[in-house]
Scaffold this motif. Sequence first.
Motif, PDB file in Angstrom:
ATOM      1  N   GLU A 297       2.670   2.580  -2.433  1.00 52.50           N
ATOM      2  CA  GLU A 297       2.440   3.415  -3.603  1.00 52.50           C
ATOM      3  C   GLU A 297       1.043   3.174  -4.125  1.00 52.50           C
ATOM      4  OE1 GLU A 297       6.353   3.305  -6.100  1.00 52.50           O
ATOM      5  OE2 GLU A 297       5.996   1.421  -5.097  1.00 52.50           O
ATOM      6  N   LYS A 298       0.492   4.224  -4.691  1.00 51.28           N
ATOM      7  CA  LYS A 298      -0.843   4.090  -5.286  1.00 51.28           C
ATOM      8  C   LYS A 298      -0.667   4.064  -6.787  1.00 51.28           C
ATOM      9  CE  LYS A 298      -5.102   5.802  -3.542  1.00 51.28           C
ATOM     10  NZ  LYS A 298      -5.892   6.970  -3.210  1.00 51.28           N
ATOM     11  N   LYS A 299      -0.332   2.891  -7.285  1.00 52.25           N
ATOM     12  CA  LYS A 299      -0.059   2.830  -8.719  1.00 52.25           C
ATOM     13  C   LYS A 299      -1.276   2.323  -9.455  1.00 52.25           C
ATOM     14  CE  LYS A 299       4.891   2.021  -8.925  1.00 52.25           C
ATOM     15  NZ  LYS A 299       5.837   0.915  -8.999  1.00 52.25           N
TER      16      LYS A 299
ATOM     17  N   THR B 222       0.825  -1.211   0.000  1.00 51.89           N
ATOM     18  CA  THR B 222       0.000   0.000   0.000  1.00 51.89           C
ATOM     19  C   THR B 222       0.857   1.257   0.000  1.00 51.89           C
ATOM     20  OG1 THR B 222      -0.130  -0.135   2.400  1.00 51.89           O
ATOM     21  CG2 THR B 222      -1.949  -1.066   1.171  1.00 51.89           C
TER      22      THR B 222
END
Lengths: 244, 190
Positions: free
Chosen positions: A51-53, A49
């Motif tokens: 990075e919000k890729k 969680t």
Amino acid sequence: MAANPMHQFKVHTIGPEIEISGVNLSFTNASLFMTISGVLIIALLLLGTREKKLIPSKAQLLSEMLYNFIAKMISDTAGKKAKPFFPFIFSLFVFILFCNMVGMLPYSFTVTSHIIVTLTFAIFIFIGVTILGFIMHGFKYLKIFVPSGVPLVLLPIISIIEIISYLSRPISLSVRLFANMMAGHTMLKVFGGFVISLGLIGGWLPLTFSVALTGLEILVAFLQAYVFAILTCIYLNDALNLHH
Amino acid sequence: MKKYFIVFTLSLLMSERLIGAEAGMPQLDPKYWASQAFWLILIFLTIYLLIAKIFIPKIKGNIDTREDKMRKDLEEAKTFREEAEKKLKLYEELIKKAKLESKKIISNSRQKLNEDIQSKKESVQKQIEQEILKAEKEIKKFKLDSIHKVGSISENIVSDLLIDIFGEDGNKSSIKATVSEVVKQRVTKI
């Protein structure tokens, strides 16, 4: 050590003995491996969680797959009403899975191979589900022991069977996981012992067996975590949606 | 094998003396039960709280934003496609119109051209006819003139001949009448 396959299940304290009002709450190797499993879970989820890729990284994909897997399991077995229990089922599944998997590492300790651990979970789930059933349906929850469409003559017998099966839920739930883990690890240990005792010439057969068993045990580790979680979902479903 | 273990442990659990610990099952030694349950509850509670309060909302957020983005993108693509289809229709209509118009223009210009050609032809024809008429007139005039000239020349020749032959000039009016008669006969023959 090779002589006793049960030695691997021995619990011993690490660090000082902690006793609170006569109850021994020392930090043991079991606690250590629970902590390791917990730390691994948190590490995976943190990585997943971070990075919000839009196109997920491997860790993110893994955590999202876990999420979707458990979400699907709950909605399939317990329906929409079980949504508030999603975090609990998620934690339960992940914790048991990680404890089982960490237990597969050589020289580690399998937390779930102890009846007290699985029983704690099972009793908590049993009590929780029963309370939830009474909250949701009041005394109508007792209908769970009276299946519809059963002839009146058979009803007392069926009800007794239902009550027994209901009350034995925590035992069956906990013993299933505990016995599977213990049996698997004992077998691994026994075959490992054979490899040593049969030596360089005869040891190949049990070694092959040991490798195969390891694969099987990894499967069992996953399967038992899944079974534990799905049975919890089914019990939740009984309490939430009274079908009987 | 596993069934055997289940039966085995169950029977051990039911016996109150917990002989299992003595028989070699550390799981049945109650010495660390409280510790294990305590640490389990502590650690599991921590994990549960972290997962419930932090990780699940985050993962859900991630999945939701992705789904939102996908849906939006799909919708956008749909509107783009519709627009493109509209444009294509418009374009086709335009082409159709243009084709019709060009056809019209072609047929119009062809007609005009034909008319033009026709009128020019006619005017040229008229001119030609006029020229012909003019030429014919001129020819007639020349003819008449030449007849006259031929007459006078013939008269002169005849009078000269008469002088040469007879040594005297003949009657001028009778010569003229004779010559004109002969010329008339010859010329009309021609």
